[in-house]
Design a protein around this motif. Structure first.
Motif, PDB file in Angstrom:
ATOM      1  N   GLU A 176      38.964  35.194  35.042  1.00  5.31           N
ATOM      2  CA  GLU A 176      40.234  34.784  34.441  1.00  5.31           C
ATOM      3  C   GLU A 176      41.192  34.242  35.496  1.00  5.31           C
ATOM      4  O   GLU A 176      41.893  33.259  35.265  1.00  5.31           O
ATOM      5  CB  GLU A 176      40.867  35.961  33.704  1.00  5.31           C
ATOM      6  CG  GLU A 176      40.144  36.354  32.440  1.00  5.31           C
ATOM      7  CD  GLU A 176      40.679  37.636  31.838  1.00  5.31           C
ATOM      8  OE1 GLU A 176      41.595  38.249  32.439  1.00  5.31           O
ATOM      9  OE2 GLU A 176      40.170  38.029  30.780  1.00  5.31           O
TER      10      GLU A 176
ATOM     11  N   ILE B 246      40.007  30.759  36.502  1.00  7.94           N
ATOM     12  CA  ILE B 246      40.278  29.783  35.437  1.00  7.94           C
ATOM     13  C   ILE B 246      41.755  29.417  35.422  1.00  7.94           C
ATOM     14  O   ILE B 246      42.115  28.241  35.302  1.00  7.94           O
ATOM     15  CB  ILE B 246      39.818  30.341  34.077  1.00  7.94           C
ATOM     16  CG1 ILE B 246      38.295  30.359  34.003  1.00  7.94           C
ATOM     17  CG2 ILE B 246      40.400  29.532  32.930  1.00  7.94           C
ATOM     18  CD1 ILE B 246      37.744  31.107  32.813  1.00  7.94           C
ATOM     19  N   GLU B 247      42.634  30.412  35.565  1.00 10.21           N
ATOM     20  CA  GLU B 247      44.072  30.143  35.586  1.00 10.21           C
ATOM     21  C   GLU B 247      44.450  29.300  36.807  1.00 10.21           C
ATOM     22  O   GLU B 247      45.281  28.392  36.714  1.00 10.21           O
ATOM     23  CB  GLU B 247      44.857  31.449  35.577  1.00 10.21           C
ATOM     24  CG  GLU B 247      46.337  31.263  35.433  1.00 10.21           C
ATOM     25  CD  GLU B 247      46.734  30.593  34.133  1.00 10.21           C
ATOM     26  OE1 GLU B 247      47.746  29.853  34.160  1.00 10.21           O
ATOM     27  OE2 GLU B 247      46.068  30.785  33.109  1.00 10.21           O
TER      28      GLU B 247
ATOM     29  N   ARG C 183      43.498  25.767  36.096  1.00 14.27           N
ATOM     30  CA  ARG C 183      44.448  25.137  35.166  1.00 14.27           C
ATOM     31  C   ARG C 183      45.691  24.673  35.907  1.00 14.27           C
ATOM     32  O   ARG C 183      46.197  23.579  35.654  1.00 14.27           O
ATOM     33  CB  ARG C 183      44.846  26.130  34.071  1.00 14.27           C
ATOM     34  CG  ARG C 183      43.816  26.308  33.012  1.00 14.27           C
ATOM     35  CD  ARG C 183      44.333  27.224  31.938  1.00 14.27           C
ATOM     36  NE  ARG C 183      43.313  27.469  30.953  1.00 14.27           N
ATOM     37  CZ  ARG C 183      43.189  28.577  30.269  1.00 14.27           C
ATOM     38  NH1 ARG C 183      44.046  29.561  30.456  1.00 14.27           N
ATOM     39  NH2 ARG C 183      42.238  28.715  29.381  1.00 14.27           N
TER      40      ARG C 183
ATOM     41  N   SER D 261      45.079  21.616  37.844  1.00 14.20           N
ATOM     42  CA  SER D 261      44.922  20.414  37.022  1.00 14.20           C
ATOM     43  C   SER D 261      46.231  19.964  36.389  1.00 14.20           C
ATOM     44  O   SER D 261      46.261  18.967  35.685  1.00 14.20           O
ATOM     45  CB  SER D 261      43.874  20.647  35.935  1.00 14.20           C
ATOM     46  OG  SER D 261      44.358  21.575  34.988  1.00 14.20           O
TER      47      SER D 261
ATOM     48  N   HIS E 163      48.583  22.161  34.599  1.00 16.98           N
ATOM     49  CA  HIS E 163      49.160  23.057  33.594  1.00 16.98           C
ATOM     50  C   HIS E 163      50.263  23.884  34.231  1.00 16.98           C
ATOM     51  O   HIS E 163      50.101  24.412  35.323  1.00 16.98           O
ATOM     52  CB  HIS E 163      48.066  23.968  33.028  1.00 16.98           C
ATOM     53  CG  HIS E 163      48.577  25.052  32.141  1.00 16.98           C
ATOM     54  ND1 HIS E 163      49.041  24.807  30.880  1.00 16.98           N
ATOM     55  CD2 HIS E 163      48.719  26.381  32.339  1.00 16.98           C
ATOM     56  CE1 HIS E 163      49.428  25.938  30.331  1.00 16.98           C
ATOM     57  NE2 HIS E 163      49.240  26.912  31.209  1.00 16.98           N
TER      58      HIS E 163
ATOM     59  N   PRO F 204      52.156  27.221  33.932  1.00 19.10           N
ATOM     60  CA  PRO F 204      52.164  28.505  33.230  1.00 19.10           C
ATOM     61  C   PRO F 204      53.588  28.964  32.929  1.00 19.10           C
ATOM     62  O   PRO F 204      54.540  28.577  33.607  1.00 19.10           O
ATOM     63  CB  PRO F 204      51.473  29.463  34.193  1.00 19.10           C
ATOM     64  CG  PRO F 204      51.450  28.787  35.492  1.00 19.10           C
ATOM     65  CD  PRO F 204      51.641  27.330  35.279  1.00 19.10           C
TER      66      PRO F 204
ATOM     67  N   THR G  33      50.696  31.124  42.735  1.00 20.86           N
ATOM     68  CA  THR G  33      50.591  30.222  41.587  1.00 20.86           C
ATOM     69  C   THR G  33      51.737  29.224  41.591  1.00 20.86           C
ATOM     70  O   THR G  33      51.549  28.044  41.321  1.00 20.86           O
ATOM     71  CB  THR G  33      50.596  31.025  40.274  1.00 20.86           C
ATOM     72  OG1 THR G  33      49.556  31.993  40.320  1.00 20.86           O
ATOM     73  CG2 THR G  33      50.382  30.124  39.082  1.00 20.86           C
TER      74      THR G  33
END
Length: 170
Positions: free
Chosen positions: A38, A41-42, A45, A48, A50, A52, A155
């Motif tokens: 997970e 994958i986050e 994202r 790419s 995204h 959050p 992040t």
């Protein structure tokens, strides 16, 4: 000399304990693998593009425009106007970090600059002249100062890197 019932009970108890330990280790590895998947994958994202919900964002156009709507308008009014949630590169955050003397310090910091090459956050505190340069590896936890919501600093740094790459600022 034979093996009595007490010895058999001990052997069965040891085997049951070993089986329970093996089952707990298997379950732990499975949960850890799922969490790692997970997390990866986050991270993919974010790389790419995204954005959050847990990182600091502002409302803005995807590209520069002259007729941008101010952030003070309600959400229902902004919808359909080309406004999107974009990464806030200069948020006001509450940080916990370890200083050069290995003391834990907590402060509220208005970020002025995020240096991706040197991996530093440069910002000013609440007092005049309180300018801090914090290495990213020294930061223990970060929260948005206004809402108190936790966010992952790594992040946020990846999202800023992606936003700058899309704008061509590298």
């Amino acid at each position: 000399m034979g093996i009595g019932p007490a010895h058999w009970q001990f052997v069965i108890a040891v085997l049951c304990g070993a089986l329970l330990l093996f089952g707990a280790m298997w379950a732990w590895r499975r949960v850890a693998g799922r969490r790692d998947a997970e997390r990866r994958i986050e991270a993919a994202r974010v790389r790419s593009g995204h954005v959050p919900l847990e990182i600091p964002t502002v409302r803005g156009a995807a590209g520069p425009s002259e007729d941008s709507v101010p952030d003070t308008l309600p959400e229902w009014f902004i919808q359909g106007k080309g406004e999107h949630a974009i990464v806030d590169e200069t948020p006001r955050i509450r940080l916990r970090y370890v200083d050069g003397h290995d003391r834990k310090i907590e402060c509220i910091l208005q970020v002025d600059q995020l240096d991706l090459q040197k991996k530093l956050i440069v910002g000013h505190g609440e007092l005049p002249g309180d300018i801090r340069r914090l290495p990213l590896h020294r930061i223990v936890s970060a929260r948005i100062a206004d809402s108190g919501q936790r966010f992952n600093i790594d992040t946020w740094v990846d999202a800023v890197r992606v936003a700058r790459r899309r704008r061509g600022q590298t």
